[in-house]
Design a protein around this motif. Sequence first.
Motif, PDB file in Angstrom:
ATOM      1  N   GLU A 348       0.823  -1.210   0.000  1.00 15.63           N
ATOM      2  CA  GLU A 348       0.000   0.000   0.000  1.00 15.63           C
ATOM      3  C   GLU A 348       0.855   1.258   0.000  1.00 15.63           C
ATOM      4  N   GLY A 349       1.905   1.303   0.790  1.00 15.53           N
ATOM      5  CA  GLY A 349       2.777   2.473   0.816  1.00 15.53           C
ATOM      6  C   GLY A 349       3.493   2.691  -0.503  1.00 15.53           C
ATOM      7  N   PHE A 350       3.934   1.585  -1.136  1.00 14.79           N
ATOM      8  CA  PHE A 350       4.603   1.708  -2.434  1.00 14.79           C
ATOM      9  C   PHE A 350       3.642   2.247  -3.489  1.00 14.79           C
ATOM     10  N   GLY A 351       2.376   1.789  -3.440  1.00 18.71           N
ATOM     11  CA  GLY A 351       1.387   2.296  -4.393  1.00 18.71           C
ATOM     12  C   GLY A 351       1.128   3.778  -4.217  1.00 18.71           C
ATOM     13  N   ASN A 352       1.065   4.249  -2.974  1.00 17.82           N
ATOM     14  CA  ASN A 352       0.843   5.680  -2.743  1.00 17.82           C
ATOM     15  C   ASN A 352       2.009   6.508  -3.268  1.00 17.82           C
ATOM     16  N   VAL A 353       3.235   6.018  -3.029  1.00 16.99           N
ATOM     17  CA  VAL A 353       4.412   6.745  -3.510  1.00 16.99           C
ATOM     18  C   VAL A 353       4.431   6.778  -5.033  1.00 16.99           C
ATOM     19  N   LEU A 354       4.086   5.635  -5.668  1.00 18.38           N
ATOM     20  CA  LEU A 354       4.058   5.589  -7.126  1.00 18.38           C
ATOM     21  C   LEU A 354       3.004   6.537  -7.691  1.00 18.38           C
ATOM     22  N   ALA A 355       1.827   6.585  -7.047  1.00 15.28           N
ATOM     23  CA  ALA A 355       0.769   7.489  -7.516  1.00 15.28           C
ATOM     24  C   ALA A 355       1.197   8.945  -7.398  1.00 15.28           C
ATOM     25  N   ILE A 356       1.845   9.311  -6.293  1.00 14.41           N
ATOM     26  CA  ILE A 356       2.308  10.694  -6.126  1.00 14.41           C
ATOM     27  C   ILE A 356       3.367  11.034  -7.167  1.00 14.41           C
ATOM     28  N   GLY A 357       4.270  10.079  -7.442  1.00 18.36           N
ATOM     29  CA  GLY A 357       5.303  10.328  -8.444  1.00 18.36           C
ATOM     30  C   GLY A 357       4.731  10.517  -9.838  1.00 18.36           C
ATOM     31  N   VAL A 358       3.780   9.665 -10.217  1.00 18.22           N
ATOM     32  CA  VAL A 358       3.169   9.796 -11.538  1.00 18.22           C
ATOM     33  C   VAL A 358       2.411  11.117 -11.649  1.00 18.22           C
ATOM     34  N   LYS A 359       1.724  11.495 -10.580  1.00 17.32           N
ATOM     35  CA  LYS A 359       0.996  12.770 -10.592  1.00 17.32           C
ATOM     36  C   LYS A 359       1.959  13.947 -10.747  1.00 17.32           C
ATOM     37  N   GLY A 360       3.080  13.908 -10.026  1.00 17.55           N
ATOM     38  CA  GLY A 360       4.061  14.987 -10.172  1.00 17.55           C
ATOM     39  C   GLY A 360       4.660  15.033 -11.559  1.00 17.55           C
ATOM     40  N   LEU A 361       4.933  13.846 -12.145  1.00 17.67           N
ATOM     41  CA  LEU A 361       5.492  13.808 -13.493  1.00 17.67           C
ATOM     42  C   LEU A 361       4.517  14.394 -14.513  1.00 17.67           C
ATOM     43  N   LEU A 362       3.245  14.033 -14.388  1.00 18.55           N
ATOM     44  CA  LEU A 362       2.249  14.591 -15.303  1.00 18.55           C
ATOM     45  C   LEU A 362       2.117  16.094 -15.128  1.00 18.55           C
ATOM     46  N   LEU A 364       4.527  18.152 -14.197  1.00 15.65           N
ATOM     47  CA  LEU A 364       5.688  18.757 -14.846  1.00 15.65           C
ATOM     48  C   LEU A 364       5.560  18.743 -16.362  1.00 15.65           C
ATOM     49  N   LEU A 365       5.028  17.652 -16.899  1.00 16.39           N
ATOM     50  CA  LEU A 365       4.831  17.595 -18.346  1.00 16.39           C
ATOM     51  C   LEU A 365       3.821  18.649 -18.812  1.00 16.39           C
ATOM     52  N   LEU A 366       2.780  18.845 -18.036  1.00 20.50           N
ATOM     53  CA  LEU A 366       1.801  19.860 -18.394  1.00 20.50           C
ATOM     54  C   LEU A 366       2.406  21.260 -18.348  1.00 20.50           C
ATOM     55  N   ILE A 367       3.189  21.543 -17.316  1.00 22.08           N
ATOM     56  CA  ILE A 367       3.845  22.849 -17.228  1.00 22.08           C
ATOM     57  C   ILE A 367       4.814  23.042 -18.386  1.00 22.08           C
ATOM     58  N   GLY A 368       5.595  22.007 -18.702  1.00 21.77           N
ATOM     59  CA  GLY A 368       6.521  22.112 -19.831  1.00 21.77           C
ATOM     60  C   GLY A 368       5.813  22.327 -21.148  1.00 21.77           C
ATOM     61  N   LEU A 369       4.647  21.660 -21.328  1.00 17.90           N
ATOM     62  CA  LEU A 369       3.895  21.853 -22.555  1.00 17.90           C
ATOM     63  C   LEU A 369       3.384  23.283 -22.664  1.00 17.90           C
ATOM     64  N   ILE A 370       2.897  23.834 -21.549  1.00 21.66           N
ATOM     65  CA  ILE A 370       2.410  25.215 -21.576  1.00 21.66           C
ATOM     66  C   ILE A 370       3.548  26.181 -21.883  1.00 21.66           C
ATOM     67  N   VAL A 371       4.726  25.968 -21.269  1.00 23.40           N
ATOM     68  CA  VAL A 371       5.874  26.835 -21.539  1.00 23.40           C
ATOM     69  C   VAL A 371       6.312  26.726 -22.990  1.00 23.40           C
ATOM     70  N   ALA A 372       6.329  25.508 -23.532  1.00 19.66           N
ATOM     71  CA  ALA A 372       6.735  25.325 -24.924  1.00 19.66           C
ATOM     72  C   ALA A 372       5.772  26.028 -25.878  1.00 19.66           C
ATOM     73  N   ILE A 373       4.485  25.942 -25.588  1.00 19.89           N
ATOM     74  CA  ILE A 373       3.510  26.630 -26.435  1.00 19.89           C
ATOM     75  C   ILE A 373       3.706  28.139 -26.366  1.00 19.89           C
TER      76      ILE A 373
END
Length: 511
Positions: A348-362, A364-373
């Motif tokens: 359960e703890g590993f799943g929570n950490v993985l979910a937080i990491g994926v959310k942070g990565l997404l 960052l990708l959204l912010i980078g896409l907005i900056v690139a545009i």
Amino acid sequence: MELERITVALRPRTAREAVDLGAAMLRAHARTVWSAWFAFSLPVAALCIALGWLLHWPWLATLLIWWLLPLFDRVPLYVLSRAVFERAPRWRETLRGQRQWRWGGTIASITWRRIDSHRALRLPMELLEGLAGKQRGERWRVLRRPIGTEASSLAFGCLELVLVIFLGLFLSVVLFIPAELMPDWVRGSVGGVARRTPEVTGALIAGVAYLAWSAIEPLHVAAGFALYLNRRTQLEAWDVDLAFRRLRDRWLAAGRAAAVLLLALVCACPHGAWAQKVAAPKKEEAPVTRIEDAFAVPASNSDKRFATAAAEAFRDPRFGGAHKDHTWVPRNWSWNPKPVQLGRSPFEGFGNVLAIGVKGLLTLLLIGLIVAIGVYVIRRARMPVIAAHTRGDAKLDTHLETIEVQEVLPDDLAGATHRLWSGGHRREALALLYRGCVEQVAAALQLPVEQDATEADCLRSARRLGDTQRRQRAEAIVRAWQYAAYADRYPRDEDFARLLDGWPARHGSAA
């Protein structure tokens, strides 16, 4: 509410069936609905178009007409709500009847609730029920709970139909009529008039948009009203209530007939016999307390007739009959399983950490896409306007860079064009000849040269020349330029020489 007067078959329906019912109601009262619609909305739409014209804001008329659609929706709802329970009102009665309804919901619909996708379902609740404050909010939560999604789908579907009609009216002119056959006023309406006379274009777009909304918006209101009636039928059991009322009316009619018949029999009987019957002692009947006494059927254990009749009834296929079900179940199966206590998962703890990491990565990708545009838009805005390069090899592009475009045509147009053709710059030679042809045709017709004139415009102008030879030569030059510009097909040297031998390459020549 007098449900006996309703003209719609009340029964619980699905959302799609309710929408179909709304379309059927609209078809039944189409003339009344649209006559009242145009009588109410057409003057308002005309004022919106005139306001956009006077203020020189071409987009204002379309925006105002769209913004006032909730105000126009009151008209078809008034007609349909009266037509369901009695007769459909005339358009004059509809306009006078708008004063009877409250305006608070309409004001809210054209202000902070303008983009509400549930407008067609909310409108009959606010105008027909007349609730206010907390009661209206509670009532709305009950109504929209199971059909909110269908109401939103209805709104988006009607919007798509409006776009189809709106674009179809324009594209039927632009796509299906060749430019050479299109009249000048139509060509100007769909082309250069957008830059020269934007008020005309804005009024034309607003008029077409108003016609598209006039075709679809009454359907939107009728379907929403049918969803509202269906929801009221589900909540308040209107169909059951109406069935009991009709049953009561039938029993009352039968009771009246029985009373008349009994009165006639009493009048026909002799008075002496009646007196004797009245004087006779009345035999007291034992109260019915058991099922045996009510149906007069002996129910003893030795009597098997009832059990036999029940068994035959159960074997009748109309009542379901007897059937067997075969089901696979594991061994040691228990029909009363014990509740399983789920423990804490080690992952359960590993799943929570993985979910937080994926959310942070997404993120960052959204912010980078907005900056690139943003960087792309800024760089694109700073770039100078670059002309479109024509197709060809690298050698042709190098030659194009070394040739300077002359703003004024040379006096010896034929000689300059021949030198470019002899030097291998065939495309530039045809472009110069085509430019000279456009100016000479305009000079012959005593018209100004349009900077945005196309090949079709030049052909249309050339057909107005009185000289047949000049008209044919101008058409040949335009066709040669089109083949070279769009298909890389160039004329032969002798054909090109014939184009230079005479007008318009040689201004003083007769042909």
